[in-house]
Design a protein around this motif. Sequence first.
Motif, mmCIF file in Angstrom:
data_model
loop_
_atom_site.group_PDB
_atom_site.id
_atom_site.type_symbol
_atom_site.label_atom_id
_atom_site.label_comp_id
_atom_site.label_asym_id
_atom_site.label_seq_id
_atom_site.Cartn_x
_atom_site.Cartn_y
_atom_site.Cartn_z
ATOM 1 N N GLN A 267 1.008 -1.117 -0.073
ATOM 2 C CA GLN A 267 -0.058 0.156 0.009
ATOM 3 C C GLN A 267 0.928 1.291 0.028
ATOM 4 N N LYS A 268 0.763 2.064 -0.920
ATOM 5 C CA LYS A 268 1.648 3.325 -1.174
ATOM 6 C C LYS A 268 1.448 4.394 0.007
ATOM 7 N N VAL A 269 0.213 4.706 0.253
ATOM 8 C CA VAL A 269 0.027 5.563 1.219
ATOM 9 C C VAL A 269 -1.055 5.207 2.335
ATOM 10 N N THR A 270 -0.543 5.146 3.787
ATOM 11 C CA THR A 270 -1.060 4.685 4.915
ATOM 12 C C THR A 270 -1.306 5.650 5.992
ATOM 13 N N MET A 271 -2.460 6.316 6.085
ATOM 14 C CA MET A 271 -3.010 7.442 7.032
ATOM 15 C C MET A 271 -2.896 6.791 8.672
ATOM 16 N N ARG A 272 -1.714 7.153 9.233
ATOM 17 C CA ARG A 272 -1.403 7.085 10.670
ATOM 18 C C ARG A 272 -2.696 7.702 11.473
ATOM 19 N N ASP A 273 -3.507 8.487 11.207
ATOM 20 C CA ASP A 273 -4.652 8.937 12.134
ATOM 21 C C ASP A 273 -5.786 7.832 11.881
ATOM 22 N N GLU A 274 -5.702 6.905 11.098
ATOM 23 C CA GLU A 274 -6.628 5.828 11.166
ATOM 24 C C GLU A 274 -6.359 4.583 12.128
ATOM 25 N N TYR A 275 -4.984 4.716 12.823
ATOM 26 C CA TYR A 275 -4.618 3.516 13.544
ATOM 27 C C TYR A 275 -4.262 4.120 14.818
ATOM 28 N N TYR A 276 -4.159 3.598 15.818
ATOM 29 C CA TYR A 276 -3.590 3.699 17.137
ATOM 30 C C TYR A 276 -2.824 2.571 17.790
ATOM 31 N N LEU A 277 -1.973 2.644 18.787
ATOM 32 C CA LEU A 277 -1.274 1.466 19.532
ATOM 33 C C LEU A 277 -2.207 0.980 20.633
ATOM 34 N N VAL A 278 -2.421 -0.268 20.628
ATOM 35 C CA VAL A 278 -2.871 -0.695 21.845
ATOM 36 C C VAL A 278 -1.904 -1.409 23.072
ATOM 37 N N GLN A 279 -1.926 -0.906 24.312
ATOM 38 C CA GLN A 279 -1.061 -1.420 25.175
ATOM 39 C C GLN A 279 -1.658 -1.969 26.531
ATOM 40 N N ALA A 280 -1.091 -2.687 27.241
ATOM 41 C CA ALA A 280 -1.583 -2.860 28.659
ATOM 42 C C ALA A 280 -1.228 -1.665 29.647
ATOM 43 N N PRO A 281 -2.121 -1.390 30.736
ATOM 44 C CA PRO A 281 -2.927 -2.194 31.085
ATOM 45 C C PRO A 281 -4.274 -1.908 30.494
ATOM 46 N N GLU A 282 -5.467 -2.806 30.798
ATOM 47 C CA GLU A 282 -6.801 -2.940 30.222
ATOM 48 C C GLU A 282 -7.593 -3.199 31.403
ATOM 49 N N ALA A 283 -8.655 -2.956 31.204
ATOM 50 C CA ALA A 283 -9.729 -3.288 32.254
ATOM 51 C C ALA A 283 -11.034 -3.850 31.441
ATOM 52 N N PHE A 284 -11.988 -4.581 32.327
ATOM 53 C CA PHE A 284 -13.175 -5.174 31.407
ATOM 54 C C PHE A 284 -14.120 -5.670 32.600
ATOM 55 N N ARG A 285 -15.309 -5.407 32.222
ATOM 56 C CA ARG A 285 -16.569 -6.185 33.076
ATOM 57 C C ARG A 285 -16.205 -7.723 32.915
ATOM 58 N N PHE A 286 -15.980 -8.480 34.110
ATOM 59 C CA PHE A 286 -15.627 -9.724 34.002
ATOM 60 C C PHE A 286 -16.350 -10.810 33.111
ATOM 61 N N ALA A 287 -17.686 -10.581 33.457
ATOM 62 C CA ALA A 287 -18.709 -11.490 32.662
ATOM 63 C C ALA A 287 -18.424 -11.776 31.199
ATOM 64 N N PRO A 288 -18.483 -10.517 30.624
ATOM 65 C CA PRO A 288 -18.361 -10.541 29.272
ATOM 66 C C PRO A 288 -16.970 -10.937 28.602
ATOM 67 N N LEU A 289 -15.852 -10.523 29.316
ATOM 68 C CA LEU A 289 -14.532 -11.278 28.889
ATOM 69 C C LEU A 289 -14.390 -12.560 28.934
ATOM 70 N N TYR A 290 -14.803 -13.228 30.287
ATOM 71 C CA TYR A 290 -14.806 -14.554 30.333
ATOM 72 C C TYR A 290 -15.676 -15.144 29.321
ATOM 73 N N GLU A 291 -16.904 -14.790 28.953
ATOM 74 C CA GLU A 291 -17.541 -15.341 28.045
ATOM 75 C C GLU A 291 -16.867 -15.618 26.601
#
Length: 220
Positions: free
Chosen positions: A139-163
């Motif tokens: 791909q010749k052109v990639t727009m960085r504004d359309e992306y972001y980095l994902v890191q820890a930490p993270e947090a979740f409601r337990f039930a949907p994550l476990y499911e």
Amino acid sequence: MNISMILSGGSGSRFGSDTPKQYNMLNGKEVIFYSIDALKKSRKSDAVIVVCDKAYSGYLSTEYDVVCVEGANSRNGSLRRGLEYIKSNYPDCEKIFITEAARPFLTAEIADIYFDYLDEYDGVITTQHITDSLGKFGQKVTMRDEYYLVQAPEAFRFAPLYEGFDPESKITATSQQLPEGCTVMNYFDFKNNMKITYPEDLVIAEQIMLMRNGEDKSEV
């Protein structure tokens, strides 16, 4: 009930040491100390568990007074073991905060903020804007504004994550395993959330800590 989990099963192969990076010293304390200390100071966290290599569980339990769960051969496998432990031992768990032992800049305030956001969202993830140019193969052109980095930490409601969580999945961003329809908050305000990966990272991290504490020993 809110539970905090520290993933500490990494072997540190890229770190190039017989001692996993999270047990190396940073500003006079082990790297893992900073995550444990922050979560113990959190006003919203009711318990802290560490998912780690079996060889370190006794040491961590004694040294830091934390509950230890034996990890697996992958991050997702270790996370699943932690989830199963919580399901069995903390059946009233409603929210879970997950971090990595190799990220020493966590604060109790960050944990509290994430737990609070879970009153409104199913998940909260640490995200960073991309400041370098971004490319994509074919791909010749990639727009960085359309992306972001994902890191820890993270947090979740337990039930949907476990499911929704599949330990065999190749997906490394935990939020992407939540069931369809779940809401996720992107938190961009956790600055200097570096991860210790290489030996030189300890030097950089120490300087950041010294500057945060009002000391600058870069010329010493």
